[in-house]
Design an enzyme around this catalytic site. Structure first.
Site, PDB file in Angstrom:
ATOM      1  N   LYS A 104       0.829  -0.945   0.106  1.00 52.86           N
ATOM      2  CA  LYS A 104       0.077   0.035   0.087  1.00 52.86           C
ATOM      3  C   LYS A 104       0.861   1.072   0.017  1.00 52.86           C
ATOM      4  O   LYS A 104       2.041   1.275   0.704  1.00 52.86           O
ATOM      5  CB  LYS A 104      -0.835  -0.007   1.179  1.00 52.86           C
ATOM      6  CG  LYS A 104      -1.620   1.331   1.699  1.00 52.86           C
ATOM      7  CD  LYS A 104      -2.357   1.286   2.738  1.00 52.86           C
ATOM      8  CE  LYS A 104      -3.014   2.430   3.352  1.00 52.86           C
ATOM      9  NZ  LYS A 104      -4.093   2.162   4.239  1.00 52.86           N
TER      10      LYS A 104
HETATM   11  C1  5RP Z   1      -1.001   4.374   8.496  1.00 56.72           C
HETATM   12  C2  5RP Z   1      -2.311   3.982   7.544  1.00 56.72           C
HETATM   13  C3  5RP Z   1      -3.744   4.547   8.084  1.00 56.72           C
HETATM   14  O1  5RP Z   1      -3.691   3.781   9.403  1.00 56.72           O
HETATM   15  C4  5RP Z   1      -4.726   4.345   7.412  1.00 56.72           C
HETATM   16  O2  5RP Z   1      -4.702   2.964   6.961  1.00 56.72           O
HETATM   17  C5  5RP Z   1      -4.567   5.424   6.181  1.00 56.72           C
HETATM   18  O3  5RP Z   1      -5.847   5.243   5.634  1.00 56.72           O
HETATM   19  P1  5RP Z   1      -6.144   6.584   4.818  1.00 56.72           P
HETATM   20  O4  5RP Z   1      -4.899   7.412   4.543  1.00 56.72           O
HETATM   21  O5  5RP Z   1      -6.867   6.218   3.577  1.00 56.72           O
HETATM   22  O6  5RP Z   1      -7.003   7.252   5.794  1.00 56.72           O
HETATM   23  O7  5RP Z   1      -2.286   3.273   6.600  1.00 56.72           O
HETATM   24  O8  5RP Z   1      -0.063   4.548   7.337  1.00 56.72           O
END
Ligand code: 5RP
Length: 281
Positions: free
Chosen positions: A173
């Protein structure tokens, strides 16, 4: 890839090679994030539209109904030990793989902090998790967290994603950036785009569209869904971009129509956009 691991990953990344993951793991370092004050109440209406849910084990156990989420694969956040009050990169592994298996998750997720004071520690966390994931057939998602001093550009993100893949992450991710296609091309495993900070809905849909167009397998989005004025409308609009290749403008029109329908209590008869059970091809 062993059969079990492949089977679990294909629950998340659908047969069209795409996924809309709902990230709700923010609390492990941010506490009660806006929109997640009552996580169960936020998650429930969104679940039918999420190809996968990314919670912490605390939210999973307390706020996600085990039977209602039977057909929603869980990507469990298993790193932490930090908070916004400390050095964010100082993360360890916070869930034993045995507990992840007990929770019947389809993947586990941790953050890596390349270029941070804890770079080595977080990268070794990844390798430990991959070793255990391989043993139990559980895929590992590496989240490329961007240290404060790091530029969120293609050079840096390509470095992070490639290191994660080289160390064995099964999918990664990362954030969208100019030259994102280079990040995708140099990473040998699927990439999902992080939603990042809340943007105006049209902008978030444009970001999603650009990432998909440049090769992302989908999104792992949190705040841009559950902090939208109409979260259920927003996740359906994101689905339309990811699974139906709708343009950002058309997806935004869809968002507005679904939002208006919700307001008027009318059930939307909109083209195509459906919950994952009927929708994702
Ligand atoms: C930390 C993360 C966050 O906890 C979360 O998953 C982020 O999701 P978004 O930016 O879409 O609110 O990944 O790095």
């Amino acid at each position: 890839m062993d059969w079990g691991l492949k089977n679990r990953l294909s629950r998340i990344i659908k047969s069209d090679g795409r996924t809309v993951m709902l990230a709700v793991d923010h609390g492990y370092f941010l506490g009660p994030t806006t929109g997640l004050e009552d996580a169960g109440r936020t998650i429930r209406p969104l679940l039918p539209y999420a190809d996968a849910l990314m919670p912490t084990r605390g939210v999973l156990r307390t706020s996600v109904d085990a039977s209602a989420s039977a057909d929603t694969p869980i990507v469990l956040r298993v790193s932490g030990g930090n908070s916004i009050l400390s050095e964010l990169s100082n993360e360890g592994i916070t869930v034993a793989m045995e507990d992840a298996v007990r929770l019947n998750v389809s993947a586990v997720a941790l953050s890596i902090y390349v270029g941070s004071p804890n770079e080595k520690k977080t990268l070794l966390n990844l390798t430990k998790l991959v070793d255990e994931g391989q043993r139990y057939g559980i895929p590992v998602l590496a989240v490329t967290a961007v240290g404060k001093e790091m530029a969120r550009d293609a050079r840096y993100l390509a470095l992070c994603c490639r290191i994660a893949a080289e160390l064995g992450a099964h999918f990664v991710k990362t954030y969208y950036c100019e030259g994102f296609e280079k990040v995708v091309k140099t990473c040998p495993v699927p990439l999902v785009m992080a939603g990042g900070k809340k943007l105006p809905e049209l902008e978030a849909l444009e970001l999603t569209h650009n990432a998909i167009k440049r090769g992302a397998a989908g999104v792992d989005m949190g705040r841009n869904i559950f902090q939208a004025d109409a979260p259920v409308a927003m996740i359906q609009a994101v689905r339309a971009v990811v699974h139906e290749n709708l343009s950002p403008d058309k997806a935004y029109d869809l968002y507005k129509s679904l939002k208006a329908d919700k307001k008027s209590g009318k059930r939307s008869k909109l083209r195509g956009v459906t919950a994952k059970s009927e929708g994702a091809k």
